[in-house]
Design an enzyme around this catalytic site. Structure first.
Site, short mmCIF file in Angstrom:
data_model
loop_
_atom_site.label_atom_id
_atom_site.label_comp_id
_atom_site.label_asym_id
_atom_site.label_seq_id
_atom_site.Cartn_x
_atom_site.Cartn_y
_atom_site.Cartn_z
N ASP A 50 0.85 -1.19 0.00
CA ASP A 50 0.00 0.00 0.00
C ASP A 50 0.88 1.25 0.00
OD1 ASP A 50 -2.81 1.22 0.51
OD2 ASP A 50 -1.49 2.24 1.94
N TYR A 55 3.61 9.83 -0.04
CA TYR A 55 4.61 9.28 0.87
C TYR A 55 6.04 9.55 0.39
CZ TYR A 55 0.42 6.75 2.44
OH TYR A 55 -0.84 6.42 2.85
N LYS A 84 -2.18 6.19 -4.53
CA LYS A 84 -3.31 7.08 -4.24
C LYS A 84 -3.12 8.43 -4.91
CE LYS A 84 -3.52 4.84 0.26
NZ LYS A 84 -2.14 4.63 0.70
N HIS A 117 -7.17 9.72 -2.50
CA HIS A 117 -6.58 9.66 -1.15
C HIS A 117 -7.49 10.31 -0.10
CE1 HIS A 117 -2.30 9.46 0.77
NE2 HIS A 117 -3.22 9.25 1.68
N1 NAP Z 1 -5.36 6.46 3.19
C1 NAP Z 1 -4.83 7.21 4.12
O1 NAP Z 1 -5.17 8.39 4.30
C2 NAP Z 1 -3.79 6.61 5.03
C3 NAP Z 1 -3.47 7.27 6.23
C4 NAP Z 1 -2.53 6.68 7.07
C5 NAP Z 1 -1.95 5.46 6.73
N2 NAP Z 1 -2.26 4.86 5.53
C6 NAP Z 1 -1.65 3.55 5.13
O2 NAP Z 1 -1.77 2.65 6.20
C7 NAP Z 1 -0.48 2.18 6.57
C8 NAP Z 1 -0.42 1.82 8.04
O3 NAP Z 1 -0.73 2.93 8.86
P1 NAP Z 1 0.37 3.71 9.71
O4 NAP Z 1 1.68 3.63 9.03
O5 NAP Z 1 -0.21 5.05 9.99
O6 NAP Z 1 0.43 3.00 11.11
P2 NAP Z 1 0.29 1.54 11.73
O7 NAP Z 1 0.47 0.50 10.72
O8 NAP Z 1 -0.92 1.55 12.58
O9 NAP Z 1 1.53 1.56 12.72
C9 NAP Z 1 2.85 1.56 12.24
C10 NAP Z 1 3.76 1.77 13.44
O10 NAP Z 1 3.63 0.66 14.32
C11 NAP Z 1 4.90 0.07 14.53
N3 NAP Z 1 4.72 -1.38 14.50
C12 NAP Z 1 4.52 -2.16 13.40
N4 NAP Z 1 4.34 -3.44 13.75
C13 NAP Z 1 4.43 -3.49 15.09
C14 NAP Z 1 4.34 -4.53 16.04
N5 NAP Z 1 4.14 -5.78 15.66
N6 NAP Z 1 4.48 -4.21 17.35
C15 NAP Z 1 4.71 -2.93 17.76
N7 NAP Z 1 4.81 -1.90 16.90
C16 NAP Z 1 4.66 -2.17 15.58
C17 NAP Z 1 5.78 0.54 13.40
O11 NAP Z 1 7.13 0.68 13.81
P3 NAP Z 1 8.32 -0.09 12.99
O12 NAP Z 1 8.27 0.38 11.58
O13 NAP Z 1 9.54 0.36 13.72
O14 NAP Z 1 8.03 -1.55 13.14
C18 NAP Z 1 5.20 1.91 13.09
O15 NAP Z 1 5.73 2.88 13.95
C19 NAP Z 1 0.43 3.34 6.17
O16 NAP Z 1 1.78 2.96 6.16
C20 NAP Z 1 -0.15 3.69 4.84
O17 NAP Z 1 0.26 2.76 3.85
C21 NAP Z 1 -3.19 5.41 4.70
#
Ligand code: NAP
Length: 319
Positions: A50, A55, A84, A117
């Site tokens: 994704d 980004y 997106k 997006h």
């Molecule tokens: N459409 C939109 O508007 C939108 C908005 C936000 C996000 N997104 C998408 O959704 C994806 C995921 O969301 P996100 O990046 O906001 O946050 P998330 O996936 O909820 O959290 C990622 C964070 O959690 C940590 N983490 C990952 N696995 C873990 C585990 N098993 N235990 C403890 N900590 C862990 C990661 O650190 P490490 O990397 O150090 O493991 C990172 O800091 C994004 O990367 C993006 O692709 C889309």
């Protein structure tokens, strides 16, 4: 390994792996880990990536994909790649330019999925965060319904296989459906135990639109996090359920989405956590577990997108 990931069937008959890799904040530059993260993820068995133009790392993501294809680890047709359309490209004249920019950065001929997006249009152009002299975001009045018509043309041209939306509320989805020749396959929104999204989930189900969960772990490293903000990974109920299954809180939260048929895209740049987040196929939550998790909902948004609040199409005020 990859075959382990169940597929979700979209309303257009195409399939999407229910678990994918998020790439936001896996940024390019010195601290870049995105190239390694995507390589490691593909080695582990992830087949769904994704990403987004916003980004700023699609070149590195594309290099990793190219590397793994050339090593024979995966074939293009077995990967599911999402990008997106950013807010500054909503004008119908800009939509094809924007997708071609992502395709060129990724080094791909087509995307499996392209999402609007956000429903909010900004002043058109390559400046992704256009601001006025007071630092306020400059909006555009382009209607996302017109953007949707331009997205449909991308499918007709073979540039993308499926199209969808992100951060759309129920009214906005219905407005798109009223004019759509091609229905959105998914609405990608924030979903985790503190924002369980039952209403939007039910609404999308009745329209044959799958939810995709972003920030499923509560995005603990988001730049604007406050020390007092709740952290789903530390929640006692989640921890208790995790201990019962011999799993980690992250695995329970990811499994909670998967068990609801929600596509989920946790981000990690650590090989250990990438493997942990992928290791969820040997257990299932009971109905009682899922009910307990649903009761943790407190309408807590980690991505409120505050600088869009005054936009006519800000999605979260009428919920
Ligand atoms: N459409 C939109 O508007 C939108 C908005 C936000 C996000 N997104 C998408 O959704 C994806 C995921 O969301 P996100 O990046 O906001 O946050 P998330 O996936 O909820 O959290 C990622 C964070 O959690 C940590 N983490 C990952 N696995 C873990 C585990 N098993 N235990 C403890 N900590 C862990 C990661 O650190 P490490 O990397 O150090 O493991 C990172 O800091 C994004 O990367 C993006 O692709 C889309």
């Amino acid at each position: 390994m990859a075959e382990k990931v169940p597929l979700v069937r979209f309303n257009n008959g195409l399939n999407c792996p229910i678990l994918g890799l998020g790439t936001w904040q896996a940024i390019r530059g010195e601290e870049s880990k995105v190239y390694e993260a995507v390589c490691d993820a593909i080695d582990i068995g992830y087949r769904h990536i994704d990403g987004a133009h916003l980004y700023g790392n699609e070149k590195e993501v594309g290099q990793a994909i190219k590397e793994k294809i050339s090593q024979g680890v995966v074939k293009r047709e077995n990967l599911f790649v999402t990008s997106k359309l950013w807010n500054t490209f909503h004008s119908p004249d800009w939509v094809e330019t924007a997708v071609k920019l992502s395709l060129s950065d990724l080094g791909l001929e087509y995307l499996d999925l392209y999402l609007i997006h956000w429903p909010m249009a900004y002043k058109e152009g390559y400046d992704l965060e256009p601001v006025d002299e007071n630092g306020k975001t400059i909006f555009s009045d382009v209607d996302y319904v017109d953007t949707w018509r331009a997205m449909e043309k991308l499918v007709e041209k073979g540039l993308v296989k499926s199209i969808g939306v992100s951060n759309f509320n129920t009214k906005q989805i219905d407005r798109v459906l009223e004019i759509a020749k091609i229905k959105p396959v998914t609405n990608q929104v924030e979903v985790h135990p503190y924002l369980y999204q039952q209403k939007l989930y039910d609404f999308c189900n009745t329209r044959d639109i799958v939810l995709t969960a972003y920030s499923p772990l509560g995005s603990p490293q988001r730049p604007w996090a406050q020390a007092e903000d709740p952290n789903v990974l530390e929640d006692p109920v989640v921890k208790k359920i995790a201990a019962k299954h011999g799993k980690t809180p992250a695995q329970v939260i990811i499994r909670s989405a998967v068990d609801r048929g929600i596509i989920v895209v946790p981000k990690s740049a650590s090989k250990k956590r990438l493997a942990e987040n992928f290791d969820i196929w040997d257990f299932k939550l009971s109905n009682d577990d899922q009910k307990e998790i649903s009761r943790l909902d407190r309408n807590f948004r980690v991505i409120p997108h505050d600088h869009g609040r005054e936009h006519k199409d800000y999605p979260f005020s009428q919920e």
